[in-house]
Write a protein that holds these residues in place. Structure first.
Motif, PDB file in Angstrom:
ATOM      1  N   VAL A  30      52.063  79.350   4.841  1.00 22.69           N
ATOM      2  CA  VAL A  30      53.299  78.625   5.162  1.00 22.69           C
ATOM      3  C   VAL A  30      52.904  77.371   5.913  1.00 22.69           C
ATOM      4  N   ILE A  31      53.394  76.218   5.429  1.00 23.95           N
ATOM      5  CA  ILE A  31      53.074  74.951   6.088  1.00 23.95           C
ATOM      6  C   ILE A  31      54.292  74.309   6.733  1.00 23.95           C
ATOM      7  N   ASP A  32      55.487  74.792   6.394  1.00 23.65           N
ATOM      8  CA  ASP A  32      56.702  74.278   7.024  1.00 23.65           C
ATOM      9  C   ASP A  32      57.825  75.265   6.751  1.00 23.65           C
ATOM     10  N   ARG A  33      58.760  75.343   7.674  1.00 27.29           N
ATOM     11  CA  ARG A  33      59.918  76.204   7.447  1.00 27.29           C
ATOM     12  C   ARG A  33      61.091  75.692   8.257  1.00 27.29           C
ATOM     13  N   SER A  34      62.259  75.911   7.711  1.00 29.43           N
ATOM     14  CA  SER A  34      63.510  75.661   8.409  1.00 29.43           C
ATOM     15  C   SER A  34      64.393  76.870   8.140  1.00 29.43           C
ATOM     16  N   GLU A  35      65.640  76.783   8.504  1.00 34.86           N
ATOM     17  CA  GLU A  35      66.545  77.912   8.306  1.00 34.86           C
ATOM     18  C   GLU A  35      66.741  78.237   6.829  1.00 34.86           C
ATOM     19  N   GLU A  36      66.676  77.214   5.954  1.00 36.39           N
ATOM     20  CA  GLU A  36      66.975  77.424   4.539  1.00 36.39           C
ATOM     21  C   GLU A  36      65.811  77.167   3.592  1.00 36.39           C
ATOM     22  N   TRP A  43      47.108  73.375   1.293  1.00 36.85           N
ATOM     23  CA  TRP A  43      46.690  72.304   2.194  1.00 36.85           C
ATOM     24  C   TRP A  43      47.934  71.769   2.884  1.00 36.85           C
ATOM     25  N   GLU A  44      47.752  71.054   3.978  1.00 32.59           N
ATOM     26  CA  GLU A  44      48.891  70.446   4.662  1.00 32.59           C
ATOM     27  C   GLU A  44      48.953  68.978   4.287  1.00 32.59           C
ATOM     28  N   PRO A  45      49.952  68.601   3.509  1.00 37.62           N
ATOM     29  CA  PRO A  45      50.024  67.224   3.010  1.00 37.62           C
ATOM     30  C   PRO A  45      50.237  66.195   4.116  1.00 37.62           C
ATOM     31  N   THR A  46      49.577  65.079   3.946  1.00 34.82           N
ATOM     32  CA  THR A  46      49.841  63.906   4.775  1.00 34.82           C
ATOM     33  C   THR A  46      50.201  62.763   3.835  1.00 34.82           C
ATOM     34  N   VAL A  47      50.945  61.818   4.319  1.00 40.11           N
ATOM     35  CA  VAL A  47      51.318  60.670   3.497  1.00 40.11           C
ATOM     36  C   VAL A  47      50.078  59.952   2.994  1.00 40.11           C
ATOM     37  N   GLU A  48      49.080  59.841   3.857  1.00 36.77           N
ATOM     38  CA  GLU A  48      47.853  59.132   3.468  1.00 36.77           C
ATOM     39  C   GLU A  48      47.144  59.842   2.307  1.00 36.77           C
ATOM     40  N   ASP A  49      47.019  61.169   2.382  1.00 36.13           N
ATOM     41  CA  ASP A  49      46.380  61.919   1.300  1.00 36.13           C
ATOM     42  C   ASP A  49      47.157  61.779  -0.007  1.00 36.13           C
ATOM     43  N   ILE A  50      48.471  61.896   0.079  1.00 39.06           N
ATOM     44  CA  ILE A  50      49.309  61.829  -1.118  1.00 39.06           C
ATOM     45  C   ILE A  50      49.234  60.445  -1.757  1.00 39.06           C
ATOM     46  N   ARG A  51      49.244  59.411  -0.940  1.00 41.46           N
ATOM     47  CA  ARG A  51      49.151  58.043  -1.485  1.00 41.46           C
ATOM     48  C   ARG A  51      47.774  57.775  -2.084  1.00 41.46           C
ATOM     49  N   ALA A  52      46.725  58.370  -1.519  1.00 41.24           N
ATOM     50  CA  ALA A  52      45.359  58.078  -1.953  1.00 41.24           C
ATOM     51  C   ALA A  52      45.017  58.713  -3.307  1.00 41.24           C
ATOM     52  N   ARG A  53      45.538  59.903  -3.579  1.00 41.36           N
ATOM     53  CA  ARG A  53      45.173  60.587  -4.820  1.00 41.36           C
ATOM     54  C   ARG A  53      46.185  61.683  -5.129  1.00 41.36           C
ATOM     55  N   GLN A  54      46.168  62.102  -6.366  1.00 39.20           N
ATOM     56  CA  GLN A  54      47.031  63.200  -6.779  1.00 39.20           C
ATOM     57  C   GLN A  54      46.497  64.489  -6.163  1.00 39.20           C
ATOM     58  N   MET A  55      47.319  65.181  -5.420  1.00 36.62           N
ATOM     59  CA  MET A  55      46.933  66.410  -4.740  1.00 36.62           C
ATOM     60  C   MET A  55      47.741  67.570  -5.325  1.00 36.62           C
ATOM     61  N   PRO A  56      47.286  68.822  -5.123  1.00 34.42           N
ATOM     62  CA  PRO A  56      48.070  69.960  -5.622  1.00 34.42           C
ATOM     63  C   PRO A  56      49.449  69.988  -4.969  1.00 34.42           C
ATOM     64  N   PRO A  57      50.494  70.263  -5.753  1.00 35.09           N
ATOM     65  CA  PRO A  57      51.832  70.334  -5.156  1.00 35.09           C
ATOM     66  C   PRO A  57      51.989  71.585  -4.290  1.00 35.09           C
TER      67      PRO A  57
END
Length: 129
Positions: A30-36, A43-57
């Motif tokens: 689990v990397i994030d949770r809210s009530e719903e 992995w824990e996504p960062t904007v920098e990683d996502i912008r740099a390359r295609q990462m696993p969803p």
């Protein structure tokens, strides 16, 4: 301009339970949770990683009031990495998955299953050496 495939959303009645099931299936956390919503990933996504390359969803399990009524138009495929397809199917049955018939017919190289809330997924050929 381009986009990235960052999350796959799965509607469900119990996001915590379904996320726990898929964490066991995929060895995610689990990397994030809210009530719903409960988000899991490898992995824990960062904007920098996502912008740099295609990462696993990641997978986001979202609370909804309605139930599943028809076969999924989109589904997850998994490939065992440590054992045979048959061994993985047995493991997944023990986690709460079920085998389902969606009209796939006999003699297929994959096994169609459903998670505890009825969402279909396929177990493909093993990638084990």
């Amino acid at each position: 301009m381009t986009s990235r495939f960052t999350e796959l959303a799965v509607d469900c009645h119990d996001p915590e339970a379904l996320a726990a099931f898929w964490c066991e299936v995929l060895d995610f956390k689990v990397i994030d949770r809210s009530e719903e919503i409960v988000e899991i990933g490898s992995w824990e996504p960062t904007v920098e990683d996502i912008r740099a390359r295609q990462m696993p969803p990641t997978l986001c399990f979202t609370l909804v009031p309605e139930g599943k009524t028809v076969k999924n138009r989109l589904h997850i495929d998994v490939s065992p990495i440590d054992g045979s397809t048959e061994d993985e199917v047995t493991r997944l049955l023990g986690l709460g998955a079920t085998k389902v018939d969606v009209g796939q017919g006999p003699g297929r190289s994959w096994v169609v299953m459903a998670d505890p809330e009825g969402n279909e997924f396929c177990v493909l050929r093993t990638l084990a050496p």
